[in-house]
Design a protein around this motif. Structure first.
Motif, PDB file in Angstrom:
ATOM      1  N   UNK A   1     -24.626 -29.680  43.114  1.00  0.00           N
ATOM      2  CA  UNK A   1     -25.115 -29.916  44.476  1.00  0.00           C
ATOM      3  C   UNK A   1     -24.842 -31.215  45.107  1.00  0.00           C
ATOM      4  N   UNK A   2     -24.679 -32.238  44.396  1.00  0.00           N
ATOM      5  CA  UNK A   2     -24.298 -33.496  44.943  1.00  0.00           C
ATOM      6  C   UNK A   2     -22.958 -33.365  45.431  1.00  0.00           C
ATOM      7  N   UNK A   3     -22.084 -32.677  44.567  1.00  0.00           N
ATOM      8  CA  UNK A   3     -20.521 -32.610  44.941  1.00  0.00           C
ATOM      9  C   UNK A   3     -20.494 -31.956  46.316  1.00  0.00           C
ATOM     10  N   UNK A   4     -21.342 -30.967  46.348  1.00  0.00           N
ATOM     11  CA  UNK A   4     -21.170 -30.063  47.657  1.00  0.00           C
ATOM     12  C   UNK A   4     -21.577 -30.934  48.939  1.00  0.00           C
ATOM     13  N   UNK A   5     -22.693 -31.944  48.550  1.00  0.00           N
ATOM     14  CA  UNK A   5     -23.280 -32.923  49.805  1.00  0.00           C
ATOM     15  C   UNK A   5     -21.951 -33.747  50.071  1.00  0.00           C
ATOM     16  N   UNK A   6     -21.341 -34.151  49.048  1.00  0.00           N
ATOM     17  CA  UNK A   6     -20.347 -35.187  49.100  1.00  0.00           C
ATOM     18  C   UNK A   6     -19.213 -34.771  50.025  1.00  0.00           C
ATOM     19  N   UNK A   7     -18.850 -33.382  49.500  1.00  0.00           N
ATOM     20  CA  UNK A   7     -17.851 -32.724  50.419  1.00  0.00           C
ATOM     21  C   UNK A   7     -18.006 -32.632  51.785  1.00  0.00           C
ATOM     22  N   UNK A   8     -19.433 -32.303  52.054  1.00  0.00           N
ATOM     23  CA  UNK A   8     -19.858 -31.892  53.565  1.00  0.00           C
ATOM     24  C   UNK A   8     -19.756 -33.415  54.005  1.00  0.00           C
ATOM     25  N   UNK A   9     -20.094 -34.147  53.471  1.00  0.00           N
ATOM     26  CA  UNK A   9     -19.982 -35.622  54.297  1.00  0.00           C
ATOM     27  C   UNK A   9     -18.672 -36.140  54.722  1.00  0.00           C
TER      28      UNK A   9
ATOM     29  N   UNK B   1     -12.376 -37.354  56.328  1.00  0.00           N
ATOM     30  CA  UNK B   1     -11.308 -37.900  55.379  1.00  0.00           C
ATOM     31  C   UNK B   1     -11.575 -36.731  54.240  1.00  0.00           C
ATOM     32  N   UNK B   2     -10.575 -37.193  53.402  1.00  0.00           N
ATOM     33  CA  UNK B   2     -10.034 -36.192  52.238  1.00  0.00           C
ATOM     34  C   UNK B   2     -10.731 -36.862  50.958  1.00  0.00           C
ATOM     35  N   UNK B   3     -11.517 -35.862  50.121  1.00  0.00           N
ATOM     36  CA  UNK B   3     -12.191 -36.226  49.106  1.00  0.00           C
ATOM     37  C   UNK B   3     -11.693 -35.602  47.894  1.00  0.00           C
ATOM     38  N   UNK B   4     -10.957 -36.202  46.971  1.00  0.00           N
ATOM     39  CA  UNK B   4     -10.404 -35.591  45.967  1.00  0.00           C
ATOM     40  C   UNK B   4     -11.548 -34.946  44.923  1.00  0.00           C
ATOM     41  N   UNK B   5     -11.414 -33.756  44.559  1.00  0.00           N
ATOM     42  CA  UNK B   5     -12.507 -33.316  43.441  1.00  0.00           C
ATOM     43  C   UNK B   5     -12.864 -34.290  42.518  1.00  0.00           C
ATOM     44  N   UNK B   6     -11.769 -34.870  41.887  1.00  0.00           N
ATOM     45  CA  UNK B   6     -11.920 -35.949  40.652  1.00  0.00           C
ATOM     46  C   UNK B   6     -12.871 -36.912  40.806  1.00  0.00           C
ATOM     47  N   UNK B   7     -12.500 -37.485  41.999  1.00  0.00           N
ATOM     48  CA  UNK B   7     -13.595 -38.668  42.835  1.00  0.00           C
ATOM     49  C   UNK B   7     -14.672 -38.214  42.848  1.00  0.00           C
ATOM     50  N   UNK B   8     -15.005 -36.990  43.683  1.00  0.00           N
ATOM     51  CA  UNK B   8     -16.604 -36.441  43.749  1.00  0.00           C
ATOM     52  C   UNK B   8     -17.073 -36.374  42.692  1.00  0.00           C
TER      53      UNK B   8
END
Length: 202
Positions: free
Chosen positions: A40-48, A54-61
């Motif tokens: 759920x946190x990763x979903x919110x980070x991707x939304x932000x 900006x691009x958020x790599x999955x590994x960083x997320x």
């Protein structure tokens, strides 16, 4: 609360109900809300990231979510720090650093383990004052300090350190001056650690 209960409802949020007065707690319906999962946190980070453009790599997320300890506010702050430090170009190898106050507590833990003396205790006391002056809650300081110490202790000392931390955390709830109890924990631990070192290594 009782006078206007017919037409008024209060919603209060707390991380720890142990410091909420019993008369107040007895008049409330306590609801425990679990923290968000890492997914759920990763979903919110991707939304932000999408909203901010900006691009958020999955590994960083994934690393941010894991380091956030299921705290969404902490995850967003860590993402912001990583974004600023990378110059707005997040990559797979971008470092995810803990908050500054956590790094400072890691430094305090190292200070306690490298030398046990009145001079070192005085130095640590100054650093604890600085953390308190920057509005870091004393309970959080004590808990984080214990976690950092446990990473580097022998099993025999882990039990004693945890016992002392629990004792002084209880004293923190009852007392008025947090620095006294934090310093007492540091002094007690340093004394126990030095005794253990002398007994085992001479």
């Amino acid at each position: 609360m009782e006078k206007y209960s017919a037409g008024c409802r209060l919603i209060m949020v707390a991380n720890n109900i142990s410091r909420v007065m019993d008369p107040l707690r007895s008049r409330c319906l306590c609801v425990r809300v679990p923290g968000p999962s890492n997914a759920q946190i990763q979903e919110q980070l991707a939304l932000v990231a999408r909203k901010e453009g900006f691009t958020l790599p999955p590994t960083v997320s994934s690393r941010v979510a894991l380091a956030s300890h299921r705290n969404l506010r902490r995850a967003l702050l860590m993402l912001e720090v990583a974004y600023v430090q990378s110059g707005g170009q997040l990559a797979d190898d971008t470092k995810v650093l803990p908050p500054d106050w956590e790094l400072y507590i890691m430094e305090i833990a190292n200070d306690m383990l490298t030398e046990q003396s009145p001079k070192r205790l005085y130095t640590v006391r100054g650093k604890l004052y600085e953390l308190l002056g920057n509005c870091v809650p004393p309970e959080l300081i004590l808990r984080t300090l214990l976690v950092e110490l446990l990473k580097k202790l022998d099993d025999e000392l882990k039990v004693e350190a945890t016992k002392q931390a629990a004792f002084y955390e209880h004293r923190l709830q009852e007392g008025q001056k947090p620095i006294f109890h934090l310093e007492a924990f540091v002094a007690k631990f340093m004394s126990a650690y030095k005794t253990w070192m002398i007994q085992n290594f001479g």
